[in-house]
Design a protein around this motif. Structure first.
Motif, PDB file in Angstrom:
ATOM      1  N   UNK A   1       3.552  17.044 -16.131  1.00 31.73           N
ATOM      2  CA  UNK A   1       2.915  16.224 -15.114  1.00 31.73           C
ATOM      3  C   UNK A   1       2.599  14.847 -15.701  1.00 31.73           C
ATOM      4  N   UNK A   2       2.880  13.829 -14.901  1.00 34.25           N
ATOM      5  CA  UNK A   2       2.679  12.464 -15.338  1.00 34.25           C
ATOM      6  C   UNK A   2       1.818  11.725 -14.326  1.00 34.25           C
ATOM      7  N   UNK A   3       0.820  10.988 -14.804  1.00 37.89           N
ATOM      8  CA  UNK A   3       0.013  10.146 -13.922  1.00 37.89           C
ATOM      9  C   UNK A   3       0.590   8.736 -13.980  1.00 37.89           C
ATOM     10  N   UNK A   4       0.840   8.174 -12.804  1.00 40.20           N
ATOM     11  CA  UNK A   4       1.443   6.843 -12.718  1.00 40.20           C
ATOM     12  C   UNK A   4       0.641   5.953 -11.776  1.00 40.20           C
ATOM     13  N   UNK A   5       0.515   4.694 -12.178  1.00 38.60           N
ATOM     14  CA  UNK A   5      -0.052   3.654 -11.321  1.00 38.60           C
ATOM     15  C   UNK A   5       1.119   2.885 -10.730  1.00 38.60           C
ATOM     16  N   UNK A   6       0.969   2.440  -9.507  1.00 38.36           N
ATOM     17  CA  UNK A   6       2.083   1.762  -8.827  1.00 38.36           C
ATOM     18  C   UNK A   6       2.605   0.609  -9.673  1.00 38.36           C
ATOM     19  N   UNK A   7       3.907   0.575  -9.939  1.00 41.78           N
ATOM     20  CA  UNK A   7       4.478  -0.441 -10.821  1.00 41.78           C
ATOM     21  C   UNK A   7       4.789  -1.776 -10.146  1.00 41.78           C
ATOM     22  N   UNK A   8       4.668  -1.843  -8.834  1.00 41.26           N
ATOM     23  CA  UNK A   8       5.008  -3.073  -8.115  1.00 41.26           C
ATOM     24  C   UNK A   8       3.782  -3.631  -7.398  1.00 41.26           C
ATOM     25  N   UNK A   9       3.718  -4.950  -7.313  1.00 41.90           N
ATOM     26  CA  UNK A   9       2.689  -5.587  -6.490  1.00 41.90           C
ATOM     27  C   UNK A   9       3.132  -5.493  -5.035  1.00 41.90           C
ATOM     28  N   UNK A  10       2.196  -5.421  -4.116  1.00 43.39           N
ATOM     29  CA  UNK A  10       2.595  -5.436  -2.703  1.00 43.39           C
ATOM     30  C   UNK A  10       3.405  -6.697  -2.391  1.00 43.39           C
ATOM     31  N   UNK A  11       4.419  -6.554  -1.551  1.00 42.64           N
ATOM     32  CA  UNK A  11       5.203  -7.705  -1.081  1.00 42.64           C
ATOM     33  C   UNK A  11       4.691  -8.016   0.320  1.00 42.64           C
ATOM     34  N   UNK A  12       3.858  -9.056   0.422  1.00 38.49           N
ATOM     35  CA  UNK A  12       3.143  -9.344   1.658  1.00 38.49           C
ATOM     36  C   UNK A  12       3.281 -10.806   2.057  1.00 38.49           C
ATOM     37  N   UNK A  13       4.389 -11.196   2.667  1.00 41.21           N
ATOM     38  CA  UNK A  13       4.479 -12.574   3.140  1.00 41.21           C
ATOM     39  C   UNK A  13       3.321 -12.859   4.105  1.00 41.21           C
ATOM     40  N   UNK A  14       2.688 -14.022   3.965  1.00 42.76           N
ATOM     41  CA  UNK A  14       1.530 -14.362   4.811  1.00 42.76           C
ATOM     42  C   UNK A  14       1.881 -14.299   6.292  1.00 42.76           C
ATOM     43  N   UNK A  15       3.148 -14.602   6.623  1.00 45.78           N
ATOM     44  CA  UNK A  15       3.575 -14.553   8.026  1.00 45.78           C
ATOM     45  C   UNK A  15       4.253 -13.229   8.379  1.00 45.78           C
ATOM     46  N   UNK A  16       4.055 -12.215   7.522  1.00 47.78           N
ATOM     47  CA  UNK A  16       4.659 -10.904   7.744  1.00 47.78           C
ATOM     48  C   UNK A  16       4.216 -10.290   9.064  1.00 47.78           C
ATOM     49  N   UNK A  17       5.176  -9.711   9.768  1.00 48.58           N
ATOM     50  CA  UNK A  17       4.905  -9.117  11.076  1.00 48.58           C
ATOM     51  C   UNK A  17       5.064  -7.597  11.094  1.00 48.58           C
ATOM     52  N   UNK A  18       5.725  -7.057  10.071  1.00 48.78           N
ATOM     53  CA  UNK A  18       5.970  -5.617  10.024  1.00 48.78           C
ATOM     54  C   UNK A  18       5.763  -5.150   8.580  1.00 48.78           C
ATOM     55  N   UNK A  19       4.898  -4.149   8.395  1.00 49.10           N
ATOM     56  CA  UNK A  19       4.591  -3.614   7.072  1.00 49.10           C
ATOM     57  C   UNK A  19       5.201  -2.225   6.931  1.00 49.10           C
ATOM     58  N   UNK A  20       6.125  -2.080   5.987  1.00 49.18           N
ATOM     59  CA  UNK A  20       6.739  -0.789   5.680  1.00 49.18           C
ATOM     60  C   UNK A  20       5.952  -0.111   4.567  1.00 49.18           C
ATOM     61  N   UNK A  21       5.612   1.154   4.790  1.00 57.73           N
ATOM     62  CA  UNK A  21       4.881   1.942   3.799  1.00 57.73           C
ATOM     63  C   UNK A  21       5.651   3.218   3.477  1.00 57.73           C
ATOM     64  N   UNK A  22       6.109   3.314   2.243  1.00 56.38           N
ATOM     65  CA  UNK A  22       6.685   4.562   1.761  1.00 56.38           C
ATOM     66  C   UNK A  22       5.585   5.351   1.082  1.00 56.38           C
ATOM     67  N   UNK A  23       5.955   6.314   0.273  1.00 57.28           N
ATOM     68  CA  UNK A  23       4.949   7.104  -0.436  1.00 57.28           C
ATOM     69  C   UNK A  23       4.654   6.510  -1.814  1.00 57.28           C
ATOM     70  N   UNK A  24       5.690   6.427  -2.673  1.00 53.42           N
ATOM     71  CA  UNK A  24       5.535   5.949  -4.047  1.00 53.42           C
ATOM     72  C   UNK A  24       6.943   5.807  -4.617  1.00 53.42           C
ATOM     73  N   UNK A  25       7.181   4.824  -5.501  1.00 51.07           N
ATOM     74  CA  UNK A  25       8.537   4.678  -6.058  1.00 51.07           C
ATOM     75  C   UNK A  25       8.957   5.872  -6.908  1.00 51.07           C
ATOM     76  N   UNK A  26      10.263   6.076  -7.030  1.00 50.27           N
ATOM     77  CA  UNK A  26      10.757   7.138  -7.916  1.00 50.27           C
ATOM     78  C   UNK A  26      10.498   6.744  -9.372  1.00 50.27           C
ATOM     79  N   UNK A  27      10.732   7.666 -10.311  1.00 45.96           N
ATOM     80  CA  UNK A  27      10.609   7.288 -11.727  1.00 45.96           C
ATOM     81  C   UNK A  27      11.499   6.077 -12.033  1.00 45.96           C
ATOM     82  N   UNK A  28      11.021   5.203 -12.884  1.00 51.08           N
ATOM     83  CA  UNK A  28      11.707   3.934 -13.201  1.00 51.08           C
ATOM     84  C   UNK A  28      13.169   4.156 -13.630  1.00 51.08           C
ATOM     85  N   UNK A  29      13.460   5.257 -14.270  1.00 51.21           N
ATOM     86  CA  UNK A  29      14.834   5.535 -14.720  1.00 51.21           C
ATOM     87  C   UNK A  29      15.812   5.611 -13.548  1.00 51.21           C
ATOM     88  N   UNK A  30      15.311   5.807 -12.342  1.00 52.58           N
ATOM     89  CA  UNK A  30      16.175   5.919 -11.163  1.00 52.58           C
ATOM     90  C   UNK A  30      16.330   4.590 -10.405  1.00 52.58           C
TER      91      UNK A  30
END
Length: 192
Positions: free
Chosen positions: A1-30
């Motif tokens: 078991x591995x504990x991971x913190x999200x490796x990416x900053x949110x991508x949030x354009x100030x004029x963004x109109x649609x926010x996509x939310x997944x669960x969490x990125x796959x392991x970096x090797x993928x």
């Protein structure tokens, strides 16, 4: 078991109109790039390519098994699309990309994301785990049970008094048993 913190900053354009939310990125090797939906065998960018350019390979780098991050980021800015995930910290119980083995230790505060995008009127979850977590989050914030919409449909929700549409889409993972063409049909509803 591995504990991971999200490796990416949110991508949030100030004029963004649609926010996509997944669960969490796959392991970096993928990963095939340093951006959202980075797994080469995830079809999210193929779905977007088919919908917007009638070419499922539009965001692929020719001759390589990777996506063109610069092209994707440019497209997302122009189309006013934002991205993050419903978890900031997880326990990965197996070394794979499956949501079935992710335990969310720190959920994302979706309101914090939306507060940075005043024009965003649509939140889109891309898969079961993300949808379950958003439902839980909205229920905790509103203290009223917020049921998930059916796959491919939307419901109106209130988050700190702000009304948004919540669209629930099928997972773009190839592990989800639905043909690419059918996934495209579902996602096309977002842009119709």
């Amino acid at each position: 078991m591995t504990i991971e913190t999200h490796p990416l900053a949110p991508f949030l354009p100030a004029d963004g109109e649609m926010l996509f939310l997944g669960s969490f990125p796959p392991p970096k090797a993928r990963w095939s790039m340093d951006f959202f939906y980075p797994n080469w065998i995830n079809d999210f960018w193929r779905i977007m390519g088919e919908i917007h350019f009638a070419d499922k390979t539009y965001f692929e780098v020719s001759g390589k098994k990777c996506f063109d991050k610069e092209r994707i980021v440019g497209f997302c800015r122009e189309a006013r699309l934002a991205f993050f995930d419903t978890a900031r910290k997880v326990c990965r119980q197996r070394d794979n990309a499956s949501d079935d083995f992710l335990e969310i230790l720190e959920p994302t505060d979706v309101w914090e994301l939306l507060a940075q995008m005043p024009r965003c009127q649509r939140v889109v979850t891309t898969g079961g785990k993300a949808s379950e977590e958003l439902s839980r989050h909205l229920t905790n914030v509103s203290e009223v049970v917020v049921a998930m919409p059916r796959i491919g449909s939307a419901t109106r929700v209130s988050l700190h008094g702000r009304e948004v549409e919540w669209w629930r889409m099928p997972s773009s993972s190839r592990a989800y048993p639905l043909a690419l063409a059918k996934k495209v049909d579902f996602y096309r509803r977002l842009f119709g």
